[in-house]
Design a protein around this motif. Structure first.
Motif, PDB file in Angstrom:
ATOM      1  N   PRO A 110       0.769  -1.215   0.039  1.00 32.57           N
ATOM      2  CA  PRO A 110      -0.028  -0.093   0.023  1.00 32.57           C
ATOM      3  C   PRO A 110       0.879   1.239   0.009  1.00 32.57           C
ATOM      4  CG  PRO A 110      -0.078  -0.890   2.164  1.00 32.57           C
ATOM      5  CD  PRO A 110       0.464  -2.016   1.351  1.00 32.57           C
ATOM      6  N   ASP A 111       2.224   1.162   0.446  1.00 34.74           N
ATOM      7  CA  ASP A 111       2.915   2.438   0.297  1.00 34.74           C
ATOM      8  C   ASP A 111       3.732   2.370  -0.834  1.00 34.74           C
ATOM      9  OD1 ASP A 111       2.197   3.049   3.027  1.00 34.74           O
ATOM     10  OD2 ASP A 111       3.403   1.814   4.071  1.00 34.74           O
ATOM     11  N   ALA A 112       3.584   1.585  -1.782  1.00 36.35           N
ATOM     12  CA  ALA A 112       4.461   1.796  -2.898  1.00 36.35           C
ATOM     13  C   ALA A 112       3.614   2.922  -3.737  1.00 36.35           C
ATOM     14  CB  ALA A 112       4.356   0.152  -3.840  1.00 36.35           C
ATOM     15  N   ARG A 113       4.609   3.169  -5.052  1.00 38.82           N
ATOM     16  CA  ARG A 113       3.844   4.363  -5.632  1.00 38.82           C
ATOM     17  C   ARG A 113       3.730   3.856  -7.212  1.00 38.82           C
ATOM     18  NH1 ARG A 113       2.753   8.423  -2.466  1.00 38.82           N
ATOM     19  NH2 ARG A 113       3.303   9.805  -3.895  1.00 38.82           N
ATOM     20  N   VAL A 114       2.697   4.493  -7.867  1.00 41.37           N
ATOM     21  CA  VAL A 114       2.308   4.291  -9.201  1.00 41.37           C
ATOM     22  C   VAL A 114       2.831   5.647  -9.878  1.00 41.37           C
ATOM     23  CG1 VAL A 114       0.587   3.831 -10.782  1.00 41.37           C
ATOM     24  CG2 VAL A 114       0.726   2.387  -8.696  1.00 41.37           C
ATOM     25  N   PRO A 115       3.108   5.656 -10.970  1.00 36.48           N
ATOM     26  CA  PRO A 115       3.277   6.793 -11.831  1.00 36.48           C
ATOM     27  C   PRO A 115       2.063   7.502 -12.222  1.00 36.48           C
ATOM     28  CG  PRO A 115       4.540   5.125 -12.834  1.00 36.48           C
ATOM     29  CD  PRO A 115       3.789   4.448 -11.957  1.00 36.48           C
ATOM     30  N   TYR A 165       0.841  15.916   4.833  1.00 31.94           N
ATOM     31  CA  TYR A 165       1.056  14.590   4.420  1.00 31.94           C
ATOM     32  C   TYR A 165       0.510  14.152   2.907  1.00 31.94           C
ATOM     33  CZ  TYR A 165       2.633  14.187   9.136  1.00 31.94           C
ATOM     34  OH  TYR A 165       3.418  14.037  10.169  1.00 31.94           O
ATOM     35  N   GLN A 166      -0.334  15.316   2.157  1.00 30.63           N
ATOM     36  CA  GLN A 166      -1.036  15.128   1.091  1.00 30.63           C
ATOM     37  C   GLN A 166      -0.114  14.183  -0.021  1.00 30.63           C
ATOM     38  OE1 GLN A 166      -1.574  18.765  -1.491  1.00 30.63           O
ATOM     39  NE2 GLN A 166      -1.167  19.794   0.311  1.00 30.63           N
ATOM     40  N   ARG A 167       1.305  14.623  -0.098  1.00 31.74           N
ATOM     41  CA  ARG A 167       2.231  13.864  -1.089  1.00 31.74           C
ATOM     42  C   ARG A 167       2.093  12.169  -0.937  1.00 31.74           C
ATOM     43  NH1 ARG A 167       7.742  15.445  -1.588  1.00 31.74           N
ATOM     44  NH2 ARG A 167       7.786  14.357  -3.248  1.00 31.74           N
ATOM     45  N   LEU A 168       1.778  11.847   0.186  1.00 33.83           N
ATOM     46  CA  LEU A 168       1.691  10.331   0.479  1.00 33.83           C
ATOM     47  C   LEU A 168       0.702   9.729  -0.723  1.00 33.83           C
ATOM     48  CD1 LEU A 168       2.164  10.048   4.315  1.00 33.83           C
ATOM     49  CD2 LEU A 168       3.764   9.674   2.307  1.00 33.83           C
ATOM     50  N   VAL A 169      -0.444  10.179  -0.616  1.00 33.56           N
ATOM     51  CA  VAL A 169      -1.544   9.875  -1.362  1.00 33.56           C
ATOM     52  C   VAL A 169      -1.240  10.035  -2.756  1.00 33.56           C
ATOM     53  CG1 VAL A 169      -4.013  10.373  -1.784  1.00 33.56           C
ATOM     54  CG2 VAL A 169      -3.247  10.050   0.523  1.00 33.56           C
ATOM     55  N   GLN A 220       4.226   9.407  12.942  1.00 30.55           N
ATOM     56  CA  GLN A 220       5.701   8.968  12.947  1.00 30.55           C
ATOM     57  C   GLN A 220       5.656   8.090  11.638  1.00 30.55           C
ATOM     58  OE1 GLN A 220       6.462   7.263  16.667  1.00 30.55           O
ATOM     59  NE2 GLN A 220       6.231   8.790  17.769  1.00 30.55           N
ATOM     60  N   HIS A 221       4.868   7.422  11.491  1.00 28.70           N
ATOM     61  CA  HIS A 221       4.947   6.594  10.186  1.00 28.70           C
ATOM     62  C   HIS A 221       4.947   7.272   9.016  1.00 28.70           C
ATOM     63  CE1 HIS A 221       4.859   3.140   7.671  1.00 28.70           C
ATOM     64  NE2 HIS A 221       3.517   3.202   7.508  1.00 28.70           N
ATOM     65  N   ALA A 222       4.085   8.310   9.101  1.00 38.92           N
ATOM     66  CA  ALA A 222       3.730   8.974   7.765  1.00 38.92           C
ATOM     67  C   ALA A 222       4.913   9.967   7.477  1.00 38.92           C
ATOM     68  CB  ALA A 222       2.568  10.124   8.198  1.00 38.92           C
ATOM     69  N   GLU A 223       5.452  10.367   8.604  1.00 38.38           N
ATOM     70  CA  GLU A 223       6.817  11.342   8.361  1.00 38.38           C
ATOM     71  C   GLU A 223       7.886  10.482   7.754  1.00 38.38           C
ATOM     72  OE1 GLU A 223       7.531  14.457   8.833  1.00 38.38           O
ATOM     73  OE2 GLU A 223       5.989  15.139   9.689  1.00 38.38           O
ATOM     74  N   ALA A 224       8.012   9.182   8.240  1.00 37.61           N
ATOM     75  CA  ALA A 224       9.218   8.390   7.596  1.00 37.61           C
ATOM     76  C   ALA A 224       8.946   7.894   6.090  1.00 37.61           C
ATOM     77  CB  ALA A 224       8.995   6.927   8.423  1.00 37.61           C
ATOM     78  N   LEU A 225       7.674   7.841   5.859  1.00 41.12           N
ATOM     79  CA  LEU A 225       7.020   7.559   4.363  1.00 41.12           C
ATOM     80  C   LEU A 225       7.433   8.762   3.587  1.00 41.12           C
ATOM     81  CD1 LEU A 225       3.664   5.672   4.604  1.00 41.12           C
ATOM     82  CD2 LEU A 225       5.927   4.705   4.012  1.00 41.12           C
TER      83      LEU A 225
END
Length: 341
Positions: free
Chosen positions: A47-52, A108-112, A222-227
């Motif tokens: 779920p934390d992987a990225r897609v172009p 944290y919007q860039r995480l989505v 804390q997890h969001a900051e690491a991501l």
């Protein structure tokens, strides 16, 4: 204005999964969608992987073509689930107040995803949650943004005792039928607006959330900051545009000062911008044009004041530049926009 398209823009695998699940609930075949947009199941397992972003944008385009609905985005938004949005969705839900949740969303919007910029503006007794997408004129963007806006409303309603919108605003012209919009947003609708926005009472900023869980929120943060730290750094182009936006309010931007702020020489700044396919002058022109069109659409400022806000020493210089960009004078552009409303 702080957002520039990039070939490296990406979105989380979790939101891509959520979109696919919503499409399945609406009767579309997952395997066909994956094949058509060039995605593999293996790309979506983490779920934390990225897609172009370009790949997911193709997915939205396919959904628009294949869903038999007057507004496919609103249909998809009603079937998006918070869970697959991974850490950010849970972080928002566990926040103490709506204001805390919105602050986390901005942080944290860039995480989505990096397909647009979310910002928050307080205007009097109104709170404007604004989304400025990449490629605002593409049909796929309308579908994507409507799905996100619908999902945000769906997610916020159960978190607050008295959640309600004052208004929902959309860039596109008013469509023929509004029933789907009324069902989702249940408020005043405004089309041909300057931005996509959800407008809430400012008093809701301090409203406590029903699922508030501060200890859990701290762990999730804390997890969001690491991501966030693992994501590629913001491009030089995006950083330059941000600085240009800040400098414009004080007059003609100073390229040498901007380079010093970035700890670069002017020569190195130009070279690195060229490596990203841009130039200082092009970014300055693009930023001014975007801001000029936004102010003219908004309709609240005279053209001469807009010229000052964009750093022009004389309104006539702004008028010539705007005509070069659009083929219209500022007055003609504003009149045409008014006709579309």
């Amino acid at each position: 204005m702080n957002m520039i398209d990039s070939p490296h823009a990406s979105v989380s695998a979790s939101i891509t999964q959520a979109v696919l699940h919503a499409a399945q609930r609406l009767g579309l075949e997952r395997a066909e969608l994956l094949s058509a947009c060039g995605l593999e199941e293996s790309q979506l397992g983490d779920p934390d992987a990225r897609v172009p972003f370009a790949v997911q944008e193709r997915l939205w385009q396919l959904l628009g073509e294949r869903l038999a609905h007057p507004e496919p985005g609103l249909a998809l938004g009603r079937h998006l689930a918070p869970g697959p949005f991974s850490v950010l969705g849970y972080l928002l839900q566990s926040s103490p107040t709506l204001g805390d949740a919105l602050a986390a969303g901005l942080r944290y919007q860039r995480l989505v995803g990096e397909g647009g910029e979310l910002c928050l503006e307080e205007r009097g007794d109104e709170l404007h949650l604004i989304y400025r997408p990449l490629h605002p004129d593409l049909p796929a963007t309308r579908i994507r943004v409507l799905a996100l806006m619908g999902f945000w409303v769906q997610m916020m309603v159960p978190l607050l005792d008295d959640f309600h919108l004052l208004r929902a605003e959309f860039i596109h012209p008013e469509p023929d039928g509004l029933e789907a919009y009324r069902e989702v947003f249940a408020c005043e609708l405004r089309f041909a607006a300057a931005d996509y926005a959800l407008v809430l009472p400012a008093a809701l900023r301090t409203a406590p959330l029903i699922q508030a869980n501060p200890p859990l929120q701290q762990l999730l943060r804390q997890h969001a900051e690491a991501l966030l730290a693992r994501l590629p750094s913001e491009s030089l182009v995006a950083r330059v545009v941000t600085l240009l936006g800040a400098q414009l309010a004080h007059g003609e931007p100073d390229r040498a000062e901007l380079a010093r702020t970035l700890h670069l020489s002017e020569r190195t700044l130009q070279r690195r911008l060229a490596e990203e396919g841009s130039s200082y002058q092009q970014l300055l022109s693009d930023t001014r044009r975007q801001l000029a069109e936004r102010h003219l659409r908004d309709g609240r400022l005279p053209a001469a004041e807009i010229a000052v806000l964009l750093g022009y020493s004389e309104p006539s210089v702004f008028f010539r530049a705007f005509r070069h960009w659009t083929g219209l004078t500022p007055g003609e552009y504003r009149a045409r926009y008014g006709e579309e409303r």
